[in-house]
Structure formats: C-alpha cells, structure tokens
Write a protein that holds these residues in place. Structure first.
Motif, mmCIF file in Angstrom:
data_model
loop_
_atom_site.group_PDB
_atom_site.id
_atom_site.type_symbol
_atom_site.label_atom_id
_atom_site.label_comp_id
_atom_site.label_asym_id
_atom_site.label_seq_id
_atom_site.Cartn_x
_atom_site.Cartn_y
_atom_site.Cartn_z
ATOM 1 N N ALA A 358 10.485 -14.768 5.329
ATOM 2 C CA ALA A 358 10.628 -15.433 4.040
ATOM 3 C C ALA A 358 10.078 -14.543 2.934
ATOM 4 C CB ALA A 358 9.898 -16.775 4.058
ATOM 5 N N PRO A 359 10.616 -14.651 1.713
ATOM 6 C CA PRO A 359 10.150 -13.779 0.618
ATOM 7 C C PRO A 359 8.650 -13.850 0.391
ATOM 8 C CG PRO A 359 12.156 -14.929 -0.017
ATOM 9 C CD PRO A 359 11.747 -15.497 1.305
ATOM 10 N N ALA A 360 8.045 -15.054 0.497
ATOM 11 C CA ALA A 360 6.602 -15.170 0.260
ATOM 12 C C ALA A 360 5.808 -14.376 1.296
ATOM 13 C CB ALA A 360 6.191 -16.641 0.284
ATOM 14 N N ILE A 361 6.185 -14.497 2.576
ATOM 15 C CA ILE A 361 5.487 -13.768 3.639
ATOM 16 C C ILE A 361 5.742 -12.274 3.498
ATOM 17 C CG2 ILE A 361 5.293 -13.484 6.129
ATOM 18 C CD1 ILE A 361 4.163 -16.100 5.051
ATOM 19 N N GLU A 362 6.967 -11.902 3.134
ATOM 20 C CA GLU A 362 7.301 -10.493 2.952
ATOM 21 C C GLU A 362 6.483 -9.892 1.817
ATOM 22 O OE1 GLU A 362 11.543 -8.490 3.602
ATOM 23 O OE2 GLU A 362 11.349 -9.480 1.648
ATOM 24 N N GLY A 363 6.322 -10.668 0.739
ATOM 25 C CA GLY A 363 5.526 -10.172 -0.382
ATOM 26 C C GLY A 363 4.068 -9.998 -0.024
ATOM 27 N N ILE A 364 3.504 -10.958 0.719
ATOM 28 C CA ILE A 364 2.101 -10.844 1.129
ATOM 29 C C ILE A 364 1.911 -9.649 2.052
ATOM 30 C CG2 ILE A 364 0.264 -11.988 2.440
ATOM 31 C CD1 ILE A 364 1.323 -14.637 1.400
ATOM 32 N N ALA A 365 2.857 -9.437 2.968
ATOM 33 C CA ALA A 365 2.771 -8.284 3.863
ATOM 34 C C ALA A 365 2.808 -6.983 3.067
ATOM 35 C CB ALA A 365 3.903 -8.331 4.880
ATOM 36 N N TYR A 366 3.683 -6.912 2.076
ATOM 37 C CA TYR A 366 3.791 -5.704 1.252
ATOM 38 C C TYR A 366 2.496 -5.417 0.512
ATOM 39 C CZ TYR A 366 5.044 -2.783 -2.738
ATOM 40 O OH TYR A 366 5.065 -1.801 -3.692
ATOM 41 N N PHE A 367 1.959 -6.426 -0.163
ATOM 42 C CA PHE A 367 0.753 -6.194 -0.955
ATOM 43 C C PHE A 367 -0.470 -5.966 -0.058
ATOM 44 C CE2 PHE A 367 3.341 -8.406 -4.193
ATOM 45 C CZ PHE A 367 3.285 -7.440 -5.179
ATOM 46 N N THR A 368 -0.459 -6.517 1.152
ATOM 47 C CA THR A 368 -1.558 -6.251 2.090
ATOM 48 C C THR A 368 -1.583 -4.773 2.466
ATOM 49 O OG1 THR A 368 -1.480 -8.498 2.995
ATOM 50 C CG2 THR A 368 -2.500 -6.793 4.358
ATOM 51 N N VAL A 369 -0.435 -4.239 2.873
ATOM 52 C CA VAL A 369 -0.368 -2.826 3.232
ATOM 53 C C VAL A 369 -0.662 -1.957 2.012
ATOM 54 C CG1 VAL A 369 1.139 -0.998 4.085
ATOM 55 C CG2 VAL A 369 1.222 -3.266 5.134
ATOM 56 N N SER A 370 -0.141 -2.359 0.842
ATOM 57 C CA SER A 370 -0.370 -1.570 -0.373
ATOM 58 C C SER A 370 -1.854 -1.460 -0.693
ATOM 59 C CB SER A 370 0.385 -2.211 -1.543
ATOM 60 O OG SER A 370 0.151 -1.502 -2.735
ATOM 61 N N GLU A 371 -2.579 -2.582 -0.593
ATOM 62 C CA GLU A 371 -4.012 -2.552 -0.905
ATOM 63 C C GLU A 371 -4.776 -1.750 0.142
ATOM 64 O OE1 GLU A 371 -7.630 -5.694 -1.908
ATOM 65 O OE2 GLU A 371 -5.525 -6.258 -2.156
ATOM 66 N N LEU A 372 -4.389 -1.865 1.411
ATOM 67 C CA LEU A 372 -5.075 -1.101 2.450
ATOM 68 C C LEU A 372 -4.857 0.404 2.250
ATOM 69 C CD1 LEU A 372 -4.313 -3.326 5.576
ATOM 70 C CD2 LEU A 372 -6.496 -3.081 4.388
ATOM 71 N N LEU A 373 -3.651 0.793 1.854
ATOM 72 C CA LEU A 373 -3.405 2.217 1.603
ATOM 73 C C LEU A 373 -4.171 2.693 0.373
ATOM 74 C CD1 LEU A 373 0.415 2.574 2.388
ATOM 75 C CD2 LEU A 373 -1.532 3.208 3.819
ATOM 76 N N GLN A 374 -4.324 1.829 -0.624
ATOM 77 C CA GLN A 374 -5.147 2.205 -1.774
ATOM 78 C C GLN A 374 -6.601 2.421 -1.365
ATOM 79 O OE1 GLN A 374 -4.712 -0.541 -5.022
ATOM 80 N NE2 GLN A 374 -2.481 -0.287 -5.143
ATOM 81 N N ASN A 375 -7.104 1.563 -0.470
ATOM 82 C CA ASN A 375 -8.470 1.753 0.026
ATOM 83 C C ASN A 375 -8.610 3.078 0.766
ATOM 84 O OD1 ASN A 375 -9.262 -0.713 -1.000
ATOM 85 N ND2 ASN A 375 -9.010 -1.814 0.929
ATOM 86 N N ILE A 376 -7.581 3.444 1.524
ATOM 87 C CA ILE A 376 -7.631 4.725 2.236
ATOM 88 C C ILE A 376 -7.671 5.873 1.236
ATOM 89 C CG2 ILE A 376 -6.307 6.251 3.734
ATOM 90 C CD1 ILE A 376 -5.303 3.777 5.221
ATOM 91 N N SER A 377 -6.862 5.786 0.188
ATOM 92 C CA SER A 377 -6.833 6.855 -0.810
ATOM 93 C C SER A 377 -8.166 6.995 -1.534
ATOM 94 C CB SER A 377 -5.719 6.586 -1.825
ATOM 95 O OG SER A 377 -4.449 6.565 -1.203
ATOM 96 N N LYS A 378 -8.844 5.863 -1.793
ATOM 97 C CA LYS A 378 -10.052 5.896 -2.612
ATOM 98 C C LYS A 378 -11.329 6.134 -1.801
ATOM 99 C CE LYS A 378 -8.174 2.711 -6.091
ATOM 100 N NZ LYS A 378 -8.330 1.380 -6.714
ATOM 101 N N HIS A 379 -11.406 5.562 -0.599
ATOM 102 C CA HIS A 379 -12.708 5.510 0.073
ATOM 103 C C HIS A 379 -12.744 6.160 1.453
ATOM 104 C CE1 HIS A 379 -13.589 2.664 -3.100
ATOM 105 N NE2 HIS A 379 -12.656 1.840 -2.680
ATOM 106 N N ALA A 380 -11.621 6.265 2.154
ATOM 107 C CA ALA A 380 -11.668 6.595 3.584
ATOM 108 C C ALA A 380 -11.962 8.069 3.858
ATOM 109 C CB ALA A 380 -10.356 6.204 4.256
ATOM 110 N N ARG A 381 -11.593 8.966 2.925
ATOM 111 C CA ARG A 381 -11.693 10.421 3.164
ATOM 112 C C ARG A 381 -10.946 10.810 4.456
ATOM 113 N NH1 ARG A 381 -17.194 9.646 1.603
ATOM 114 N NH2 ARG A 381 -18.020 10.254 3.639
ATOM 115 N N ALA A 382 -9.759 10.241 4.599
ATOM 116 C CA ALA A 382 -8.960 10.468 5.797
ATOM 117 C C ALA A 382 -7.978 11.612 5.562
ATOM 118 C CB ALA A 382 -8.206 9.196 6.180
ATOM 119 N N THR A 383 -7.414 12.116 6.666
ATOM 120 C CA THR A 383 -6.391 13.164 6.589
ATOM 121 C C THR A 383 -5.026 12.654 7.026
ATOM 122 O OG1 THR A 383 -6.961 13.915 8.833
ATOM 123 C CG2 THR A 383 -8.090 14.988 6.978
#
Length: 454
Positions: A358-383
C-alpha cells in the motif's frame, strides 16, 4: 545490543528471576541450587498464602453475589452486586501486588471504570458493565479450588522431601522415645519393617533428596498456572490494551505530522521563499537600471536567473522529502536506488518484491531507509552499506547494514528512537544491532498491506 520496540507485559523483571538483568552465572547446576534459591522460597510463600487468601476471597465473592442475586427482586440487589464486583476488583489489585512481590510478575492494571456522568448510579452502571469486574469475580471463584490443590501438592512434596532428607539427623528419636528401631515402612500383626540400619537410612535420605530437588520445579509449574490466571483475569483485556496502543500511536502520528508541517514551513520560509524575495528585489533593481545602465541590468538579470534555478532545485528537494515522484511512479526499487546514489558511501540495494505494498507502507519503508542512510553518511564512518527489502508472509522486511564504528543506541534519544515510534504507529518493529566497533545492522518490520488502485 538489540532493541525491540513493542509493548509487553507479564514478564519476570526482578533480579533473581530468569531473564532478568541481575541474573548471574552460578557454579552449581540449577537442579541442585533450586531448593535453596530465593525464587523458590518466594514461590513457596505465594502458594502457602494463596489458600487463606482464596478462602477469604471466595467467601466474600459468593456471599455478596448470592446476596445481591437474592435481592434483585428489590432495588437493593443491584448496588449489592456492584459492591461485590467492586470488592473483587480491590482484591484483584492486592493479588497483582502479591504476584509482583513474590512471583516477579508485572501485570498492568485493568482498564478503569468509564462513566459518562457523575453520581452513584453512574458508578454502579460502570462497575456492572466493566469486563474487568466480572473477570475479577471469575478469578475469585476459580482461585479457591486451584489454591487447595496446589497447597496440598506443595506441602505434601515439601514435607516428605525434607523429612526424608534429614532422616539421618532425627531417626534416633524412634528408639529413644518411640520404642521402635526407626521409621516404620511396613507393619502387620506378624511382621514390621523399620528403616534402622545405615544402608536403609542412606537410601531414605537419597529418596528425600530426589523429592527435595523435584519439589521446586513442581512449585514452579504450579505457580505458572497462577501467573496465567493473574495475567489473564486480573490484567487488562487484549481489547483494552489494543485501544491504549492505538491511542498512543495516534498521538505519535499527530505529532509526526505536525513536526513534518513545521519542517516544511521552515524550509519554505528559510529556503525557496527567501530566494524568491531576493529574486523579486533583484529584478526590481534590474528594471530600474535597464535604461540607465543596460549592461549592469543584464548582469543582474543573469544573477536572478541563477537564483531561479537554485529556488527550483530547493523546491524539488522539498517535494522529494514530502513524497518523491519516483516512488509513486516506479516503486521502492527505483526510489531506494535514487536515495542510495546520494549517500556518501557505496550502497548495494536489493529489492525482492513481486508486487507493491500500500502507498502508506511503501512511503514509510522509503523514508525509513532514507533516514538510516542519512545516519550512515553523518555518523557511521563506514566504507560500504547494503539495503535489502523483501516480503515474508504478511510482513514487509527492511534491513540496512554498514561496516561503520557501531555503537548506535536508540535509548539515548537519537533519531532511531523517533524512527521506531513511527514504525510502531503502524504496528511495525525496529531492531537495532550495533555493537561497539560495528558492524551495525538495523532491521525494520512493517505490516504488508496490498496496493489499492492508485
């Protein structure tokens, strides 16, 4: 650490109970230390207290209900019956406290009485209509036969076990004061068998040891039934618990929506709106300079053209933050690939979905991954990082992994805590596994709801 977000109750949480944080490793096996553990003695005390308490509770409940039922032909029967149920609710509160203190069982209070009006009659109606009141009455009726059974079993096994185990210490009482060689195992007019020689005394003690070791586990099994009764009859109903969860989730959704609106207003005010104001002022100045100095006016128009491009890009970014067009048009695979391309580390995206949620679940999944990737970019110091999306029965699963420094802790009030609240609002779950030194693995679980016609 692994953090699960969800509501639970009826869990042993006191130190000394299995699974508690204060539990320590012991050198002795559990079977040998069980007879002298504090938990065993608390459970024994619970069983022994259950009998007198259940007698008192049963007597009160049956007497008051019978009296109320007999007086129903008059007006007095209704308030008497309400008083009976209210008293059972009061006993239920005491039983929850007793289970909490002796069994380590945490049970939430049942739903409170709901009255639309004030007054004695409204209170009577609320008591009679409350399911918790009638469950408390059912507990009062069922507790007595079970308490009698468990009391009898426990006292029998406990007394036999300890008396046989300590038999080598007190068997001398029989020849000294009883006039017989020891404890009589069998006897008739012609034969009598006494446990009086060292071998028989040793075997008797060993049998007592077996009873003593087995008794705590019997007590534990019996108190498991008490736990179920207290939790099921004296705690909140599933419906009431679900209502509380939905009310809490509704508050989270409202707060999240308000926060998003404030963010959009702030971004518009500080970004595109400010640029458009500067653009209008610049074009006004260029209009005035057009006749006096066309070359300067042309330069100012060129600058204004650049400001228009920047404002348009900010508006596109803002629209993408609200709901990206690529998600609506092409689904999660393309949308997550677009997000991953903007991450500061290489991200591998794998989406294994045969249909769209459903669009609502799809949107939540998208923004969940988006925020997690932002955390990786800002804090994780990952490669590197990886994103996986798949479906398991009626659940949509997301997993984001990185090889960064780890140490992510949602309990510290980070963005992960807010993300978990958003997922919980739609019956989702967030699990964070981020030991110090990494890697970090964040798993999100969402309910699968089929896509409707868009």
């Amino acid at each position: 650490m692994a953090t699960h977000y969800g509501q639970g109750y009826g869990i042993d949480t006191k130190p000394g109970h299995p699974g508690s944080p204060g539990e320590q490793r012991h050198r002795l096996p559990a079977a040998l230390r069980a007879p002298v553990e504090g938990r065993t003695w608390r459970e024994l005390g619970y069983v022994l207290l259950s009998l007198p308490i259940s007698v008192l509770l049963f007597t009160y409940a049956i007497t008051m209900v019978s009296l109320g039922a007999g007086l129903l032909v008059t007006f007095l029967g209704v308030p008497v019956l309400a008083a009976a149920l209210a008293g059972c609710r009061g006993f239920g509160a005491l039983e929850r406290a007793r289970a909490r203190g002796l069994l380590g069982l945490e049970v939430a209070d049942p739903e409170p009485l709901r009255t639309k009006r004030q007054g004695f009659m409204a209170w009577i109606g609320a008591v009679l209509k409350s399911g918790a009141s009638w469950r408390s009455l059912l507990y009062a009726v069922l507790q007595l036969p079970w308490a009698v059974f468990s009391f009898t079993v426990v006292v029998t096994f406990w007394s036999i076990g300890w008396s046989l185990l300590t038999y080598p210490l007190w068997f001398w009482l029989f020849p000294m004061y009883g006039g017989q060689g020891g404890m009589q195992l069998y006897g008739d007019e012609q034969h009598r068998i006494y446990l009086d020689n060292p071998f028989e005394i040793t075997v008797t003690a060993l049998v007592g040891l077996l009873f003593t070791i087995a008794t705590p586990w019997i007590v534990r099994a019996l108190t498991t039934v008490d736990r179920v009764m207290v939790h099921g009859l004296l705690g909140p109903s599933r419906l009431a618990t679900r209502v509380v969860e939905l009310e809490s989730d509704r508050g989270v959704v409202v707060d999240t929506a308000a926060a998003d609106l404030r963010r959009i207003e702030r971004d518009l005010h500080d970004g595109a709106q400010a640029r458009l104001v500067n653009l209008a002022m610049g074009l006004g100045l260029a209009k005035e300079k057009l006749r006096e100095d066309p070359q300067v006016a042309a330069q100012m128009v060129d600058e204004a053209h650049g400001e228009v491009k920047t404002a348009l890009q900010e508006l596109r970014d803002l629209a993408r933050g609200i709901h990206p067009a690529v998600l609506t048009d092409r689904g999660l695979d393309a949308a997550l690939s677009s997000v991953a391309s903007r991450c500061t580390v290489p991200v591998q995206v794998e989406v294994d979905l045969t249909e769209r949620p459903a669009p609502a679940i799809e949107g939540i999944a998208y923004f969940t991954v988006s925020e997690l990737l932002q955390n990786i970019s800002k804090h994780a110091r990952a490669t590197w990082a990886a994103v996986e999306v798949w479906r398991t029965e009626n659940r949509l699963m997301l997993q984001v992994v990185d090889n960064g420094v780890g140490g992510a802790d949602p309990s510290l009030g980070s963005g992960l805590a807010g993300l978990a609240e958003r997922l919980d609002a739609v019956d989702g779950i967030l699990v964070v596994d981020s030991p110090a030194g990494g890697p970090t693995r964040v798993t999100a679980e969402l309910p699968w709801r089929a896509e409707r016609t868009r």
